[in-house]
Scaffold this active site. Structure first.
Site, PDB file in Angstrom:
ATOM      1  CE  LYS A 131      -1.884   1.784   3.667  1.00 29.80           C
ATOM      2  NZ  LYS A 131      -2.694   2.047   4.876  1.00 29.80           N
ATOM      3  CG  ASP A 149      -7.326   3.572   2.421  1.00 31.10           C
ATOM      4  OD1 ASP A 149      -8.289   3.227   1.688  1.00 31.10           O
ATOM      5  OD2 ASP A 149      -7.215   4.730   2.877  1.00 31.10           O
TER       6      ASP A 149
END
Length: 219
Positions: A131, A149
């Site tokens: 991420k 997320d």
């Protein structure tokens, strides 16, 4: 997550996906990261610091931290013990101080102090996962990729855009379902929508620009 057929991963037609992102683009015409940064190094550090805390909390500590350590070499000089006092107000500050020091050491040793612009290199850095790497690639280097997320994971599953049991599963599959013309800003469109409209608790469906086409899965 085992890979299933595209029909089961995405429940929206191509037409509905086009409509979805046109609506999100209209709602957020100039999307940008809510983390404050001036260069790729500052963004990388800010994203590492943002794990399990808010962008607001990170933005409170980074001005003084980046004044003391504006680049990787200065962060190495500061050291983990020197970084820690600047970030004590955010969660997991001890571990994060160590990450900032260690990734800065690696940047100096292998990348001439510069943040690399490739996924394979970024994920080698301490404290940098998929991420974080994709946020940096998208926001600092303008690469058309999507970091997933908790907000994006929620929006993707609720709307039927991309189903997955984990954020990584959604991240691995979501890009082909995003119309090409919206891909560069898709991360921000989905994140901001999840953060301010499609909230985990009490989603604002009545005010949602996607209300007519959303499948409202899991509500």
């Amino acid at each position: 997550m085992p890979r299933t057929s595209h029909a089961k991963i995405c429940l929206l037609s191509a037409r509905k996906r086009e409509e979805m992102f046109a609506l999100l683009a209209a709602a957020h015409p100039n999307p940008r990261s809510e983390l404050n940064f001036n260069n790729p190094f500052e963004l990388l550090c800010a994203v590492v610091l943002s794990a399990q805390t808010t962008d607001i909390a990170v933005n409170k500590v980074t001005p003084d931290l980046f004044k003391a350590a504006p680049d990787a070499a200065a962060m190495v000089t500061l050291g983990a013990d020197g970084i820690a006092p600047y970030i004590k107000s955010i969660g997991l500050w001890r571990a994060k101080a160590g990450y900032l020091y260690k990734l800065s050491v690696m940047l100096c040793e292998y990348y001439d102090g510069k943040v690399p612009d490739s996924y394979a290199d970024l994920i080698k850095l301490p404290g940098v996962g998929s991420k974080t790497a994709k946020v940096v690639l998208n926001c600092a280097f303008g690469q058309p990729t999507v970091a997933v997320d908790t907000h994006i994971f929620r929006v993707a599953n609720r709307t039927g855009l991309c189903l997955g049991s984990t954020a990584k599963a959604v991240e691995d599959n979501i890009v082909p379902y995003i119309p090409a013309q919206y891909l560069l800003d898709a991360h921000h469109y989905l994140l901001l929508h999840g953060r301010y409209v499609c909230k985990a608790q009490k989603p604002q469906c009545a005010q949602c620009c996607l209300n007519a086409l959303c499948l409202k899965r899991g509500l």
